[in-house]
Write a protein that holds these residues in place. Structure first.
Motif, PDB file in Angstrom:
ATOM      1  N   CYS A 136       0.831  -1.211   0.000  1.00 45.88           N
ATOM      2  CA  CYS A 136       0.000   0.000   0.000  1.00 45.88           C
ATOM      3  C   CYS A 136       0.862   1.255   0.000  1.00 45.88           C
ATOM      4  N   ALA A 137       1.923   1.253   0.830  1.00 41.10           N
ATOM      5  CA  ALA A 137       2.813   2.411   0.895  1.00 41.10           C
ATOM      6  C   ALA A 137       3.497   2.651  -0.451  1.00 41.10           C
ATOM      7  N   SER A 138       3.784   1.563  -1.187  1.00 38.42           N
ATOM      8  CA  SER A 138       4.475   1.683  -2.473  1.00 38.42           C
ATOM      9  C   SER A 138       3.555   2.165  -3.587  1.00 38.42           C
ATOM     10  N   TRP A 139       2.319   1.639  -3.638  1.00 34.30           N
ATOM     11  CA  TRP A 139       1.444   1.913  -4.769  1.00 34.30           C
ATOM     12  C   TRP A 139       0.429   3.035  -4.540  1.00 34.30           C
ATOM     13  N   THR A 140       0.208   3.442  -3.279  1.00 33.16           N
ATOM     14  CA  THR A 140      -0.759   4.517  -3.015  1.00 33.16           C
ATOM     15  C   THR A 140      -0.414   5.818  -3.741  1.00 33.16           C
ATOM     16  N   PRO A 141       0.862   6.285  -3.746  1.00 33.73           N
ATOM     17  CA  PRO A 141       1.163   7.524  -4.481  1.00 33.73           C
ATOM     18  C   PRO A 141       0.743   7.470  -5.948  1.00 33.73           C
ATOM     19  N   PHE A 142       0.966   6.325  -6.609  1.00 33.50           N
ATOM     20  CA  PHE A 142       0.609   6.212  -8.022  1.00 33.50           C
ATOM     21  C   PHE A 142      -0.900   6.311  -8.219  1.00 33.50           C
ATOM     22  N   PHE A 143      -1.675   5.557  -7.426  1.00 35.86           N
ATOM     23  CA  PHE A 143      -3.123   5.535  -7.636  1.00 35.86           C
ATOM     24  C   PHE A 143      -3.800   6.828  -7.172  1.00 35.86           C
ATOM     25  N   VAL A 144      -3.209   7.497  -6.187  1.00 41.37           N
ATOM     26  CA  VAL A 144      -3.720   8.825  -5.808  1.00 41.37           C
ATOM     27  C   VAL A 144      -3.465   9.814  -6.948  1.00 41.37           C
ATOM     28  N   ALA A 145      -2.263   9.771  -7.514  1.00 45.82           N
ATOM     29  CA  ALA A 145      -1.930  10.645  -8.638  1.00 45.82           C
ATOM     30  C   ALA A 145      -2.815  10.333  -9.848  1.00 45.82           C
ATOM     31  N   ASN A 146      -3.096   9.052 -10.052  1.00 47.73           N
ATOM     32  CA  ASN A 146      -3.929   8.625 -11.174  1.00 47.73           C
ATOM     33  C   ASN A 146      -5.329   9.216 -11.070  1.00 47.73           C
ATOM     34  N   ILE A 147      -5.942   9.102  -9.897  1.00 48.73           N
ATOM     35  CA  ILE A 147      -7.285   9.641  -9.685  1.00 48.73           C
ATOM     36  C   ILE A 147      -7.275  11.172  -9.737  1.00 48.73           C
ATOM     37  N   TYR A 148      -6.279  11.779  -9.095  1.00 49.45           N
ATOM     38  CA  TYR A 148      -6.186  13.245  -9.065  1.00 49.45           C
ATOM     39  C   TYR A 148      -6.080  13.806 -10.478  1.00 49.45           C
ATOM     40  N   SER A 149      -5.201  13.210 -11.290  1.00 47.31           N
ATOM     41  CA  SER A 149      -4.995  13.689 -12.653  1.00 47.31           C
ATOM     42  C   SER A 149      -6.249  13.526 -13.501  1.00 47.31           C
ATOM     43  N   ALA A 150      -6.967  12.404 -13.295  1.00 46.07           N
ATOM     44  CA  ALA A 150      -8.175  12.150 -14.091  1.00 46.07           C
ATOM     45  C   ALA A 150      -9.313  13.090 -13.706  1.00 46.07           C
ATOM     46  N   ILE A 151      -9.511  13.310 -12.400  1.00 47.75           N
ATOM     47  CA  ILE A 151     -10.617  14.145 -11.930  1.00 47.75           C
ATOM     48  C   ILE A 151     -10.359  15.627 -12.204  1.00 47.75           C
ATOM     49  N   ARG A 152      -9.142  16.084 -11.921  1.00 49.16           N
ATOM     50  CA  ARG A 152      -8.821  17.501 -12.082  1.00 49.16           C
ATOM     51  C   ARG A 152      -8.495  17.870 -13.525  1.00 49.16           C
ATOM     52  N   LYS A 153      -8.387  16.866 -14.393  1.00 49.33           N
ATOM     53  CA  LYS A 153      -8.033  17.101 -15.797  1.00 49.33           C
ATOM     54  C   LYS A 153      -6.702  17.832 -15.925  1.00 49.33           C
ATOM     55  N   GLU A 154      -5.800  17.532 -14.991  1.00 49.32           N
ATOM     56  CA  GLU A 154      -4.484  18.162 -15.015  1.00 49.32           C
ATOM     57  C   GLU A 154      -3.426  17.099 -15.305  1.00 49.32           C
ATOM     58  N   ASP A 155      -2.598  17.372 -16.307  1.00 51.63           N
ATOM     59  CA  ASP A 155      -1.519  16.449 -16.638  1.00 51.63           C
ATOM     60  C   ASP A 155      -0.338  16.692 -15.706  1.00 51.63           C
ATOM     61  N   LEU A 156       0.007  15.675 -14.929  1.00 53.82           N
ATOM     62  CA  LEU A 156       1.207  15.765 -14.101  1.00 53.82           C
ATOM     63  C   LEU A 156       2.432  15.629 -14.999  1.00 53.82           C
ATOM     64  N   THR A 157       3.555  16.084 -14.528  1.00 50.85           N
ATOM     65  CA  THR A 157       4.771  16.018 -15.343  1.00 50.85           C
ATOM     66  C   THR A 157       5.213  14.566 -15.522  1.00 50.85           C
ATOM     67  N   HIS A 158       5.961  14.331 -16.576  1.00 51.37           N
ATOM     68  CA  HIS A 158       6.466  12.979 -16.835  1.00 51.37           C
ATOM     69  C   HIS A 158       7.393  12.520 -15.717  1.00 51.37           C
ATOM     70  N   LEU A 159       8.138  13.463 -15.127  1.00 50.62           N
ATOM     71  CA  LEU A 159       9.013  13.120 -14.015  1.00 50.62           C
ATOM     72  C   LEU A 159       8.202  12.638 -12.812  1.00 50.62           C
ATOM     73  N   THR A 160       7.086  13.322 -12.534  1.00 49.80           N
ATOM     74  CA  THR A 160       6.214  12.921 -11.415  1.00 49.80           C
ATOM     75  C   THR A 160       5.686  11.515 -11.630  1.00 49.80           C
ATOM     76  N   TRP A 161       5.198  11.231 -12.838  1.00 53.67           N
ATOM     77  CA  TRP A 161       4.674   9.892 -13.140  1.00 53.67           C
ATOM     78  C   TRP A 161       5.764   8.836 -13.016  1.00 53.67           C
ATOM     79  N   TYR A 162       6.951   9.175 -13.491  1.00 49.85           N
ATOM     80  CA  TYR A 162       8.051   8.208 -13.443  1.00 49.85           C
ATOM     81  C   TYR A 162       8.424   7.880 -12.001  1.00 49.85           C
ATOM     82  N   ILE A 163       8.447   8.897 -11.137  1.00 47.79           N
ATOM     83  CA  ILE A 163       8.815   8.687  -9.731  1.00 47.79           C
ATOM     84  C   ILE A 163       7.771   7.844  -9.011  1.00 47.79           C
ATOM     85  N   VAL A 164       6.471   8.213  -9.135  1.00 44.68           N
ATOM     86  CA  VAL A 164       5.434   7.470  -8.406  1.00 44.68           C
ATOM     87  C   VAL A 164       5.297   6.047  -8.943  1.00 44.68           C
ATOM     88  N   THR A 165       5.558   5.873 -10.244  1.00 39.06           N
ATOM     89  CA  THR A 165       5.499   4.530 -10.824  1.00 39.06           C
ATOM     90  C   THR A 165       6.628   3.660 -10.281  1.00 39.06           C
TER      91      THR A 165
END
Length: 323
Positions: A240-269
Motif C-alpha cells: 500500500c505504501a508503495s502503490w498509493t502515491p501512483f493511484f492517488v496521482a492517477n485519480i487526481y490527474s483524471a478528476i482535475r483534468k491536469e496532466d502531471l509532469t512525466h518526471l512525477t509519473w516516473y517517480i510514483v510509478t
C-alpha cells in the motif's frame, strides 16, 4: 530512428525524465538496474526456497510462490523496458505494440499482486476464525481455481485497458478519465478496502480468543497462524505504501483534468515497482527463523543418512573380510 516506421506508430518519444547530463543519466540508470537485479535475484530465491521446502499443504505457500512470480515478471518485463526507453530512442522500444504489451504486463502483474494479498488475507481469516473447517474449505481445487482467477482477471483487465487506451494514456496514466478511474478502483481501491476490513476482523478475533482453553498443539498451531497473518499484514502495508502515491496521482490527474509532469509519473510509478524489490527480502527476514530451521533439519537429515550409509558400508566390508 528507423525510417520505415511511421511517426504515428511511435509513442512516448521525447518523454525523457533522466537528466541530459551523461553522468547523472548513468548514475540513475545504474541505480535502477541495481533495483532490478535485487528484484530478480530475490524473487527467484523465494521461489526456489518455497519449492525446496515442499510444504504446499500450507496453502499460503502456493500464494507466496505465485506472487513472487508476478514480482519477477514486473522486474523483467516492466522495470527493464522502463529504463531502456529512457536511455534509447530505438523504434522497437517505443512503437505502439511494445508500449501496449508493457502496459498489459504492468497492469496484469500489479493487479495480480494485490489480489494475491486478498486471497492470502482471506486464507488467514478462515484459518483463524474457522480452524477446524479450514482444510475442508481451502481444498486443492479451491486454491487452484483461485490461482487461475488471480492471473486471468488481471490479464483481462490489462488487455482491455492497454488495448482501448488512447496513445496519450500510454505515456500519462491519468490522461483519460474512464480508464484511469475504473482501473484504479478495480485494481487498487476495492481490494484495499476488502483487505483492511479482513485484517481488522483478524485482529478482533485474536483479541477475543481465549488461549488458556487451548491445548498445547492447538496453541502452537494458532501462534503459527497469527505469525503468518502478521507477515501478510506487513507485506500488504508495504504494498500500500508503495502503490498509493501512483493511484492517488492517477485519480487526481483524471478528476482535475491536469496532466502531471512525466518526471512525477516516473517517480510514483517506480515507487510502486520498488515493492517488487523489497517483497522477497521482507519475506525472507520475516521467515528467517523458519527457513534456517528447515535448512538445518535438512542438513542434519543428510548427515545422518551419510553416517548410516558409512556404517552399512563398513559392516559389509567387515563381513566380506571374514568370508
Amino acid at each position: 530512428m528507423n525510417e520505415s516506421i511511421p511517426e504515428n506508430d511511435l509513442v512516448c518519444i521525447g518523454h525523457e525524465v533522466f537528466s541530459s547530463l551523461i553522468w547523472i543519466k548513468v548514475f540513475i540508470a545504474c541505480f535502477l538496474f541495481g533495483l532490478v537485479t535485487l528484484a530478480v535475484c530475490g524473487n527467484i530465491l523465494v521461489i526456489l526456497t518455497l519449492i525446496r521446502i515442499k510444504n504446499f499443504t500450507r496453502k499460503i505457500n502456493v500464494f507466496f510462490t505465485s506472487m513472487a512470480v508476478a514480482d519477477l515478471l514486473i522486474a523483467v518485463f516492466v522495470m527493464v523496458p522502463s529504463i531502456l526507453r529512457q536511455l534509447s530512442h530505438a523504434w522497437f522500444l517505443h512503437d505502439r505494440v511494445t508500449t501496449r504489451i508493457i502496459l498489459l504486463v504492468d497492469i496484469m502483474c500489479s493487479t495480480s499482486s494485490i489480489l494475491h494479498f486478498t486471497c492470502m488475507t482471506t486464507d488467514r481469516f478462515i484459518a483463524i476464525s474457522k480452524p477446524f473447517k479450514y482444510f475442508r474449505i481451502m481444498t486443492r481445487k479451491v486454491v487452484g481455481f483461485l490461482i487461475l482467477l488471480l492471473w486471468t482477471l488481471p490479464f483481462i483487465e490489462g488487455y482491455i485497458l492497454s488495448t482501448f487506451n488512447p496513445n496519450d494514456s500510454l505515456c500519462l496514466p491519468g490522461a483519460d478519465f474512464i480508464p484511469a478511474l475504473v482501473g484504479s478502483i478495480v485494481s487498487f481501491y476495492i481490494p484495499l478496502a476488502f483487505n483492511i476490513v479482513l485484517n481488522i476482523k483478524i485482529y478482533l478475533i485474536v483479541r477475543r480468543r481465549r488461549f488458556h482453553d487451548l491445548g498445547d498443539a492447538q496453541l502452537k498451531n494458532m501462534k503459527t497462524e497469527f505469525r503468518v497473518a502478521r507477515t501478510i499484514s506487513i507485506l500488504f502495508g508495504c504494498f500500500c505504501a508503495s502503490w498509493t502515491p501512483f493511484f492517488v496521482a492517477n485519480i487526481y490527474s483524471a478528476i482535475r483534468k491536469e496532466d502531471l509532469t512525466h518526471l512525477t509519473w516516473y517517480i510514483v510509478t517506480w515507487i510502486g515497482y520498488f515493492n517488487s524489490t523489497i517483497n522477497p527480502f521482507l519475506f525472507y527476514f520475516l521467515h528467517k527463523r523458519k527457513i534456517l530451521r528447515k535448512r538445518n533439519t535438512t542438513i542434519i537429515h543428510h548427515i545422518s543418512k551419510e553416517k548410516e550409509e558409512n556404517i552399512m558400508y563398513q559392516s559389509n566390508s567387515t563381513i566380506s573380510t571374514f568370508l
